[in-house]
Write an enzyme that holds these catalytic residues in place. Structure first.
Site, PDB file in Angstrom:
ATOM      1  N   ALA A  90      12.167   6.106  -5.296  1.00 31.47           N
ATOM      2  CA  ALA A  90      12.881   6.890  -4.289  1.00 31.47           C
ATOM      3  C   ALA A  90      13.105   8.327  -4.762  1.00 31.47           C
ATOM      4  CB  ALA A  90      14.221   6.225  -3.975  1.00 31.47           C
ATOM      5  N   GLU A 124      16.096  10.968 -15.620  1.00 32.13           N
ATOM      6  CA  GLU A 124      15.785   9.536 -15.700  1.00 32.13           C
ATOM      7  C   GLU A 124      16.224   9.032 -17.070  1.00 32.13           C
ATOM      8  OE1 GLU A 124      14.646   6.794 -13.990  1.00 32.13           O
ATOM      9  OE2 GLU A 124      14.897   5.851 -15.946  1.00 32.13           O
ATOM     10  N   SER A 147       8.317   7.253 -12.236  1.00 33.81           N
ATOM     11  CA  SER A 147       7.403   6.748 -11.194  1.00 33.81           C
ATOM     12  C   SER A 147       6.521   5.587 -11.649  1.00 33.81           C
ATOM     13  CB  SER A 147       6.496   7.877 -10.684  1.00 33.81           C
ATOM     14  OG  SER A 147       7.245   8.745  -9.891  1.00 33.81           O
ATOM     15  N   CYS A 205       7.097  -3.455  -9.546  1.00 33.73           N
ATOM     16  CA  CYS A 205       6.453  -4.600  -8.874  1.00 33.73           C
ATOM     17  C   CYS A 205       5.301  -5.153  -9.709  1.00 33.73           C
ATOM     18  CB  CYS A 205       5.937  -4.179  -7.502  1.00 33.73           C
ATOM     19  SG  CYS A 205       7.113  -3.179  -6.572  1.00 33.73           S
ATOM     20  N   ASN A 263      10.283   3.881  -1.297  1.00 27.84           N
ATOM     21  CA  ASN A 263       9.317   4.972  -1.148  1.00 27.84           C
ATOM     22  C   ASN A 263       9.495   5.693   0.187  1.00 27.84           C
ATOM     23  OD1 ASN A 263       7.271   5.266  -3.415  1.00 27.84           O
ATOM     24  ND2 ASN A 263       7.435   3.053  -3.209  1.00 27.84           N
ATOM     25  N   TYR A 284     -11.122 -11.864  14.528  1.00 25.57           N
ATOM     26  CA  TYR A 284     -11.557 -13.219  14.184  1.00 25.57           C
ATOM     27  C   TYR A 284     -13.007 -13.213  13.722  1.00 25.57           C
ATOM     28  CZ  TYR A 284     -14.117 -17.533  14.949  1.00 25.57           C
ATOM     29  OH  TYR A 284     -14.968 -18.585  14.786  1.00 25.57           O
ATOM     30  N   ARG A 328       2.204 -18.711  20.691  1.00 25.78           N
ATOM     31  CA  ARG A 328       1.953 -19.481  21.914  1.00 25.78           C
ATOM     32  C   ARG A 328       2.900 -20.668  21.995  1.00 25.78           C
ATOM     33  NH1 ARG A 328      -3.933 -21.564  22.068  1.00 25.78           N
ATOM     34  NH2 ARG A 328      -2.975 -23.344  21.080  1.00 25.78           N
TER      35      ARG A 328
END
Ligand SMILES: Cc1cc2nc3c(=O)[nH]c(=O)nc-3n(C[C@H](O)[C@H](O)[C@H](O)COP(=O)(O)OP(=O)(O)OC[C@H]3O[C@@H](n4cnc5c(N)ncnc54)[C@H](O)[C@@H]3O)c2cc1C
Length: 459
Positions: free
Chosen positions: A15, A38, A44, A48, A308, A429, A445
């Site tokens: 961020a 920092e 940066s 993850c 982000n 598909y 559906r």
């Protein structure tokens, strides 16, 4: 404001550095000085990617760093690592910063302040939690340390906590051949999805060889100078490596001490432009709130996707542009070995307190045409408002190719679509990718038929 304004960023990851980069794109160094502090040793980086580095899927931690301080310097952004902001003074517009390497503190002024301190792992007062051999997984250095510990060849590991970080850590350990147990206090892993779907994930965890113990709280981590075991009420699990994944909370101690307003979620209150109620003070990322577009409530999720985007919006506005962050729908994906898990919108547990009534449908399908090699099972659960049919949430558990289908549901929720509007969506598909009726369409559906029936029955 002086002729040349000064932007100070607290926190040098997703961020904070997105905000810095966006502001710099719009305002040059003659107009806006940008300094980012920092406290860690890296800017940066991709948190993850940490489980995948520990698991040796990612070979070099340096590839997890998107931009170093030297690269920021080339763009006239002064990113200072190992600098911890100790105090924010809103009245005099200063921060007190400690240079951790030199061991001294100094005062730094700001005209614009961005608080991007992220989140911090929960560390309950379990005896032994600080023993050597007990690892968290939060910042890059944690990933480097865990990787070293796994490289050293532990005999047995215990992961504490079955959220996505715990599961990703368990996957890393299993893939590295470490016998692993996982202890989770709740009835299932992945507590943010509904129990029926969570049960599939718990099964997947056991199927990959993790010894899973649910509804067991860790009472103590035992050891003598080094971790030796994890004790619950029911058992003692031998372990020479422990990984904690006990959840996170917004890192707002610094902001709170300065008098920056927190919202109902406990994170920093911001408007859609990412400004706090305090003149010149902005916040973004894990430490800031966002509005949930389904419930309308302020929430605080800790996700790189959100950090982000919020950082970008914040930086554009500081740079003189006009951007807003509309909110979130709670979309997240993860996996444990071959089984992928995804969710968006609200789960049944999250819907209950809102007083909404809903219908749900669960369908089993396949990731590819049933006859195509590699076709694998996939279960989709969808939730829609009872009368309107407005899509409220979706969850998917299945093999490769399952999880990213959640993005269709996320887009539909974002646009307030009803399930009957989804039935004829022109989705792609071909046999290697999907059955002719994609699982997304089958689920929509089925649920739309159900909504129609309840309308007909006058429920
Ligand atoms: C193991 C792991 C896996 C993850 N996987 C995913 C995923 O797959 N998908 C996803 O969307 N998200 C994932 N996330 C979450 C994601 O990494 C975070 O949401 C994101 O990093 C948040 O960015 P941020 O900039 O808000 O905060 P952070 O990344 O936490 O950065 C905040 C920074 O501020 C610094 N800081 C804090 N206080 C101070 C201070 N007083 N002075 C100076 N510096 C300070 C910290 O050192 C830190 O570097 C994962 C996180 C972890 C830990």
């Amino acid at each position: 404001m002086s002729a040349r304004a000064r932007m100070v960023v607290v926190g040098g990851d997703a961020a904070g550095m997105s905000a810095a980069s966006q502001a710099r794109r719009r305002r040059d160094a003659g107009d806006l000085e940008i300094v980012a502090f920092e406290r860690g040793g890296h800017t940066s980086y991709s948190a993850c990617g940490l489980p995948y580095y520990a698991g040796d899927v990612v070979k070099d931690w340096r590839t997890l760093v998107a931009r170093t301080p030297a690269e920021f310097a080339e763009r006239d952004i002064d990113a200072r690592i190992r600098h911890e902001v100790e105090e924010i003074d809103l009245r005099d517009r200063r921060v007190r910063v400690r240079d951790l390497a030199a061991g001294r503190s100094s005062e730094e002024s700001w005209d614009v302040l961005v608080v991007a301190t992220g989140s911090e792992p929960l560390r309950p007062p379990i005896p032994g939690i600080d023993l050597p051999g007990v690892h968290g997984l939060s910042v890059l250095q944690d990933g480097i340390d865990l990787r070293q510990a796994v490289d050293a060849g532990p005999r047995r590991a215990v992961v504490v906590g079955g959220g996505y970080i715990g599961l990703e850590a368990a996957e890393a350990l299993v893939n590295r051949g470490v016998p692993t147990a996982l202890v989770e206090a709740g009835p299932q892993v992945m507590g943010r999805i509904d129990p029926d779907m969570g049960a599939l994930v718990s099964k997947a965890v056991r199927d990959v060889g993790v010894e899973l113990h649910t509804e067991e709280q860790v009472e103590a981590i035992e050891g003598d100078g080094r971790v030796r075991a994890v004790r619950t009420a029911a058992r003692t699990l031998e372990a020479d490596l422990v990984v904690l994944g006990l959840g996170t909370r917004p890192a707002v101690g610094l902001a709170e001490a300065a008098g920056i307003t927190l919202g109902p979620s406990g994170a920093i209150a911001v408007n859609p432009r990412m400004r706090t109620p305090h003149e010149g003070v902005w916040a973004a990322g894990d430490c800031a709130e966002a509005r949930h577009l389904v419930s309308g409530l302020p929430v605080n999720y800790h996700l790189g996707t959100i950090a982000n985007k919020q950082g970008r919006v914040c930086g554009i506005n500081i740079g003189g542009g006009d951007a807003t962050f509309p909110g979130v729908v709670g979309t997240a994906v993860s996996k444990i070995c071959d089984v992928e898990v995804a969710r968006t919108g609200l789960s049944e547990a999250e819907l209950r307190p809102l007083g909404l009534s809903w219908e749900s449908a669960t369908v089993d399908s396949t990731t590819r045409a049933g006859y195509f090699p590699g076709a694998a099972p996939l279960r989709t659960k969808v939730l829609a408002e009872r009368r309107s049919g407005r899509l409220l949430g979706a969850q998917i558990v299945g093999r490769e190719g399952a999880a990213k289908r959640i993005d269709v549901f996320a887009t539909a929720i974002w646009n307030g679509m009803a399930v009957d509007e989804m039935v004829n969506l022109d989705l792609s598909y071909a046999p290697p990718f999907a059955p002719v009726w994609d699982p997304v369409l089958i689920a929509a559906r089925k649920l739309s038929e159900q909504v129609e029936l309840t309308l007909r029955d006058g429920r």
